[in-house]
Design a protein around this motif. Structure first.
Motif, PDB file in Angstrom:
ATOM      1  N   ARG A 165      -8.258  -4.178   4.815  1.00  0.00           N
ATOM      2  CA  ARG A 165      -8.087  -5.111   5.744  1.00  0.00           C
ATOM      3  C   ARG A 165      -9.428  -5.791   6.019  1.00  0.00           C
ATOM      4  O   ARG A 165      -9.654  -6.906   6.093  1.00  0.00           O
ATOM      5  N   THR A 190      -3.825   7.385   4.115  1.00  0.00           N
ATOM      6  CA  THR A 190      -3.279   6.087   4.037  1.00  0.00           C
ATOM      7  C   THR A 190      -3.752   4.958   4.821  1.00  0.00           C
ATOM      8  O   THR A 190      -4.313   3.882   4.649  1.00  0.00           O
ATOM      9  N   MET A 221      -1.846  -2.876  13.305  1.00  0.00           N
ATOM     10  CA  MET A 221      -1.001  -3.632  12.263  1.00  0.00           C
ATOM     11  C   MET A 221      -0.562  -4.858  12.547  1.00  0.00           C
ATOM     12  O   MET A 221       0.503  -5.076  11.799  1.00  0.00           O
ATOM     13  N   LEU A 229       0.842  -1.377   0.134  1.00  0.00           N
ATOM     14  CA  LEU A 229       0.036  -0.074   0.150  1.00  0.00           C
ATOM     15  C   LEU A 229       0.786   1.296  -0.194  1.00  0.00           C
ATOM     16  O   LEU A 229       1.221   1.598   1.031  1.00  0.00           O
ATOM     17  N   MET A 286      -0.949  -7.640   3.562  1.00  0.00           N
ATOM     18  CA  MET A 286      -0.610  -6.192   3.472  1.00  0.00           C
ATOM     19  C   MET A 286       0.872  -5.756   3.769  1.00  0.00           C
ATOM     20  O   MET A 286       1.496  -6.375   4.726  1.00  0.00           O
ATOM     21  N   ALA A 332       3.164  -2.395   4.393  1.00  0.00           N
ATOM     22  CA  ALA A 332       2.984  -0.894   4.843  1.00  0.00           C
ATOM     23  C   ALA A 332       4.394  -0.302   4.972  1.00  0.00           C
ATOM     24  O   ALA A 332       5.438  -1.013   5.411  1.00  0.00           O
ATOM     25  N   VAL A 334       1.453  -7.521   9.512  1.00  0.00           N
ATOM     26  CA  VAL A 334       1.754  -6.606   8.474  1.00  0.00           C
ATOM     27  C   VAL A 334       3.343  -6.843   8.001  1.00  0.00           C
ATOM     28  O   VAL A 334       4.052  -7.011   9.083  1.00  0.00           O
ATOM     29  N   TYR A 342      -6.133   1.582   4.393  1.00  0.00           N
ATOM     30  CA  TYR A 342      -5.348   0.370   4.923  1.00  0.00           C
ATOM     31  C   TYR A 342      -6.670  -0.385   5.798  1.00  0.00           C
ATOM     32  O   TYR A 342      -6.786  -1.539   5.466  1.00  0.00           O
TER      33      TYR A 342
END
Length: 343
Positions: A198, A190, A220, A181, A206, A208, A223, A194
């Motif tokens: 998700r 952002t 997160m 992303l 994902m 990041a 991630v 996200y």
């Protein structure tokens, strides 16, 4: 994430073969009296002073299980350095892709030449078997979890708005895709994207940027964090007299991808990978890109040179499409990545 004080044990150099046929892997079990006894391990052995790692691997595999490999079956994976309390090892990892004849010969073999038991594991079983391997081998499982391609998002400005951005990728991303992303928007925007991704595509892995992760770490879990070249330049290695480690608010078990563009960044990446959970280096730009057509590109030969110096697998990035997958592998990449031509 603090670097550990290096052990003073002599370093033992070992060649390791990740022996595979498609998504099946051949491992051996260490005998009870051996170091790390009772653990499953990838086959290999000590590199003698006069040997190259591939030569040692071919010799050790033949001696240990009676399998004759050829150099052209080996694909360099990376180098792992690990300190046990009683020894330090430097593992030179190669994937060894068996042909059909070799697979048929070994698929029912239960023991190696030294009496050690042999085991075939499917990829999903192997990825769930970290606790059955010596700690120095666990990083290999991380590497084997990598996909053949990573899709990077367009900038948000490429779309009419956030909803169009989200709907496009929710609809277009393949099942279980790895998705970086990178909307080139502020952190609040952002993170809004996200969260939506998700919730709508839980199957997608994902990726990041490190700035977003540090700002919203609590949301997160799972991630993969992309460390930029700028952040990599700030990383510490006490032995090299630099000033700070990877940001301390990134836990040591978080999986990382590192941006790499030149030999200086290769060395920074290799030093960081000694103690951090680095999956791969994103080496770029391989070819000229539409967004930066006049920027210097590495070329495939330049990519291969940098990839061969990395201690982790290399992913090719920059000016590529899915048609470049075979070429990338021929030059040492385990995967390709890009924005255009990937969906």
């Amino acid at each position: 994430m603090k670097l550990q004080n290096p052990h003073t044990n002599p370093i033992i150099r070992v060649a390791v073969a990740v022996i595979r046929h498609k998504d099946e892997f051949l491992l051996a079990m260490r005998k009870a009296h051996q170091h790390q006894g009772g653990k499953l391990e990838f086959v290999g052995g000590k590199i003698e002073q006069s040997e190259s790692a591939p030569s040692a691997l071919i010799r050790e595999v033949q001696e240990e299980i009676g399998l004759d490999l050829q150099t052209d079956q080996l694909v360099r994976f990376g180098v792992i350095r690990h300190d046990y309390p009683d020894k330090s090892v430097e593992l030179h990892i190669y994937q060894a892709n068996l042909n059909n004849h070799q697979y048929q010969e070994f698929r029912h073999r239960t023991h190696g030449t030294e009496g050690q038991s042999l085991h075939w594991l499917g990829l999903s079983e192997l990825l769930a078997s970290a606790d059955r391997l010596p700690k120095a081998n666990v990083r290999i499982i991380d590497w084997l979890s990598m996909p053949s391609q990573i899709i990077i998002s367009h900038a948000l400005a490429h779309f009419a708005g956030i909803d169009e951005f989200i709907n496009y990728y929710v609809d277009k991303l393949p099942n279980h895709a790895w998705f970086y992303l990178r909307p080139q928007a502020d952190l609040v925007t952002t993170m809004q994207i996200y969260r939506a991704m998700r919730s709508k595509r839980a199957d997608v892995q994902m990726i990041a940027g490190d700035g977003l992760y540090r700002a919203y770490q609590d949301e997160m879990a799972g991630v993969v964090v992309k460390i930029s070249a700028k952040t990599l330049a700030q990383c510490e290695d006490v032995a090299f007299g630099l000033t700070q480690d990877i940001p301390q608010d990134i836990p040591q078990d978080v999986r990382l991808l590192l941006g790499v563009h030149d030999e200086v960044e290769v060395q920074r990446a290799n030093r960081l990978a000694v103690n951090a959970r680095v999956l791969a280096g994103l080496v770029s730009p391989v070819l000229p890109t539409l967004s930066h057509p006049d920027a210097p590109a590495l070329s495939w030969d330049g990519f291969e040179k940098l990839a061969s110096q990395l201690s982790m697998p290399a992913i090719a990035l920059g000016g590529l499409s899915l048609c470049d997958n075979i070429t990338a592998k021929q030059h040492g990449a385990i995967a390709i990545s890009g924005i255009r031509g990937f969906l």
